[in-house]
Design a protein around this motif. Structure first.
Motif, short mmCIF file in Angstrom:
data_model
loop_
_atom_site.label_atom_id
_atom_site.label_comp_id
_atom_site.label_asym_id
_atom_site.label_seq_id
_atom_site.Cartn_x
_atom_site.Cartn_y
_atom_site.Cartn_z
N MET A 203 0.78 -1.22 0.02
CA MET A 203 0.01 0.02 0.01
C MET A 203 0.98 1.33 0.13
SD MET A 203 -2.96 -1.03 -0.39
CE MET A 203 -3.44 -2.67 -0.74
N GLN A 204 1.90 1.16 0.77
CA GLN A 204 2.99 2.44 0.74
C GLN A 204 3.30 2.66 -0.70
OE1 GLN A 204 5.70 1.99 4.13
NE2 GLN A 204 4.12 2.39 5.62
N VAL A 205 3.88 1.44 -1.26
CA VAL A 205 4.36 1.60 -2.56
C VAL A 205 3.29 2.09 -3.57
CG1 VAL A 205 5.48 0.18 -4.51
CG2 VAL A 205 6.05 -0.14 -2.16
N ALA A 206 2.11 1.68 -3.59
CA ALA A 206 1.03 2.22 -4.26
C ALA A 206 0.83 3.67 -3.95
CB ALA A 206 -0.25 1.47 -4.01
N GLY A 207 0.85 3.97 -2.86
CA GLY A 207 0.59 5.46 -2.39
C GLY A 207 1.76 6.41 -2.76
N GLY A 208 2.90 5.79 -3.03
CA GLY A 208 4.16 6.55 -3.40
C GLY A 208 4.74 7.07 -2.39
N SER A 209 4.57 6.56 -0.99
CA SER A 209 5.54 7.01 0.01
C SER A 209 6.76 6.08 0.09
CB SER A 209 4.74 7.27 1.22
OG SER A 209 4.34 5.71 1.70
N ARG A 210 6.80 4.79 -0.69
CA ARG A 210 7.74 3.88 -0.58
C ARG A 210 8.14 3.56 -2.21
NH1 ARG A 210 10.29 1.34 3.10
NH2 ARG A 210 8.56 1.93 4.60
N GLY A 211 9.33 3.64 -2.51
CA GLY A 211 9.89 3.52 -3.76
C GLY A 211 9.53 2.22 -4.54
N LYS A 212 9.79 1.21 -3.87
CA LYS A 212 9.79 -0.14 -4.59
C LYS A 212 9.62 -1.32 -3.37
CE LYS A 212 12.90 -0.51 -8.49
NZ LYS A 212 14.41 -0.71 -8.90
N LEU A 213 9.10 -2.22 -4.04
CA LEU A 213 8.83 -3.37 -3.08
C LEU A 213 9.75 -4.35 -3.21
CD1 LEU A 213 6.53 -4.54 -0.98
CD2 LEU A 213 5.80 -5.89 -3.21
N PRO A 214 10.40 -4.76 -2.15
CA PRO A 214 11.23 -5.99 -2.30
C PRO A 214 10.46 -7.34 -2.34
CG PRO A 214 11.37 -5.09 -0.33
CD PRO A 214 10.56 -4.34 -0.73
N VAL A 215 10.56 -8.09 -3.32
CA VAL A 215 10.01 -9.40 -3.26
C VAL A 215 10.94 -10.37 -2.85
CG1 VAL A 215 9.06 -11.30 -4.89
CG2 VAL A 215 8.40 -8.70 -5.20
N PHE A 216 10.68 -11.05 -1.86
CA PHE A 216 11.68 -11.93 -1.17
C PHE A 216 11.73 -13.40 -1.93
CE2 PHE A 216 10.70 -9.39 2.93
CZ PHE A 216 11.84 -8.31 2.73
N GLY A 217 12.26 -13.59 -2.75
CA GLY A 217 12.60 -14.58 -3.74
C GLY A 217 11.86 -14.92 -4.55
N ASP A 218 12.07 -15.36 -5.70
CA ASP A 218 11.18 -15.93 -6.98
C ASP A 218 11.77 -17.25 -7.39
OD1 ASP A 218 13.33 -15.38 -8.46
OD2 ASP A 218 12.42 -13.94 -9.70
N ASP A 219 12.33 -18.00 -6.63
CA ASP A 219 12.76 -19.35 -6.94
C ASP A 219 12.42 -20.23 -5.85
OD1 ASP A 219 14.16 -18.63 -4.59
OD2 ASP A 219 16.32 -18.98 -5.53
N TYR A 220 11.23 -20.10 -5.19
CA TYR A 220 10.41 -21.09 -4.43
C TYR A 220 9.82 -21.96 -5.12
CZ TYR A 220 11.12 -18.53 0.14
OH TYR A 220 11.68 -17.78 1.06
#
Ligand code: UFG
Length: 337
Positions: A203-220
């Motif tokens: 929500m913070q990223v969508a609202g612009g108060s945070r730049g980028k969302l870290p996605v913790f891993g895409d190799d599960y």
């Protein structure tokens, strides 16, 4: 005749206080604002009644707890109050055990002393660690990976031991991942500092108060490689507590653990996509290392919740995102206006 809600100024506690009131219960909230705000109590009162009883107290203070039971006619307790940050529990385990286990013991002693025999306890799917079989049912082996998780496991064991020998019955609700907010937009999640959990960050990223969302891993080992969880709308979750109290009022005995989830999993990337659809905002993300301690995937078997509590989640992921977004937009600083 009232229901005591410990931690009732917190995220799930505040929604449950409203649900209990809507179901016709009188409510007494106890909270020490360790990780919540007096404004949450004001928000609950605005949605319920200005007379809703509130006591500021620390549950480790036995005299204060006793006074609550002396001053109010309590028929049942819904116990939320606890620390809940996994990483913090790793660095400060004794503080977590003291607070989470100590406060439960204080509540149990006061209940027994005052003849209060119905307890709904806040537990977590963290007690399963990474389940071997999905959906995970309540009879699956338990093993917690963090001190926080172990406080939840120990608490379940303490409650079961007490229920075996004393006039006490309990439902221990194992929450999956609560998200969303009250439909009014006036009650929601307000984490202190930088949020740990996915949806407040999205929500913070969508609202612009945070730049980028870290996605913790895409190799599960999941369909798209990102972690999969069973997200459940906090209003549905609140209703599960009302249902549990009803079961206890019907004379159920012993201590029963029940999963509270929707029964289906959503990956991090699917959740980001749902949030993008609902908010209409870009949600830039970056895949980074796995977060230590994370499980790959978990979702709940929900047959017991249905058969035993007569409860089923009604709201889907879009409604969760919509309501969380509304709360976020209307209260960008949370309760700190
Ligand atoms: N995630 C990200 N990026 C973030 C935050 C989270 O990719 O910035 C991912 C996680 O790796 C996970 C998913 O989003 O796959 C959900 O993470 P949350 O932190 O929102 O929730 P968890 O399932 O990790 O945590 C929940 C409860 C805790 C509980 C824990 C036990 O919130 O109380 O499960 O594993 F202890």
């Amino acid at each position: 005749m009232a229901v005591l809600v410990t931690g009732g100024a917190g995220y799930i506690g505040s929604h449950t206080a409203v649900a209990l009131h809507d179901a016709g219960h009188e409510v007494v909230i106890v909270d020490n604002f360790a990780n919540s705000s007096p404004a949450a109590v004001d928000a609950v009162r605005a949605l319920t009644t200005e007379d809703l009883a509130f006591v500021e107290a620390d549950l480790l203070d036995d005299d204060a707890v006793r006074r609550v039971f002396e001053q109010h006619e309590i028929t049942g307790v819904v116990h939320f109050a606890a620390h809940k940050a996994v990483a913090e529990s790793v660095s400060e385990p004794s503080r977590y055990y003291r607070n989470n286990v100590g406060s439960l013991l204080g509540v149990l002693d006061a209940m027994l002393e005052h003849g209060v025999d119905r307890l709904v306890h806040s537990s977590s799917c963290t007690v399963y660690g990474q389940p071997e079989v999905l959906p995970v049912s309540e009879s699956a082996p338990v093993r917690a990976a963090s001190p926080y998780g172990r406080t939840k496991l120990v608490s379940e064991q303490i409650i079961s031991d007490v229920c075996a020998v004393r006039p006490l019955a309990a439902v221990m609700l194992r929450y999956f991942n609560p998200v969303g907010a009250h439909g009014s937009g006036t009650l929601g999640e307000d984490p202190n500092g930088i949020p740990n959990n996915l949806v407040p960050l999205v929500m913070q990223v969508a609202g612009g108060s945070r730049g980028k969302l870290p996605v913790f891993g895409d190799d599960y080992d999941t369909a798209d490689g990102s972690g999969v969880r069973d997200y459940v709308h906090v209003v549905d979750l609140a209703d599960a507590h009302v249902a549990a109290l009803e079961v206890l009022a019907g004379g159920h005995e012993g201590a029963t653990a029940v999963n509270v989830g929707t029964g289906s999993g959503t990956s991090v990337l699917e959740l980001i996509e749902a949030a993008r659809r609902v908010t209409g905002k870009a949600i830039p993300y970056e895949v980074v290392e796995r977060r230590p301690g994370d499980v790959a995937k978990t979702w709940a078997a929900v047959d017991l919740a249905h058969d035993f509590l007569g409860w089923r989640a009604k709201r889907g992921i879009e409604e969760m995102m919509r309501d969380h977004w509304r709360w976020h937009c209307e209260n960008p600083g949370g309760y700190r206006r």
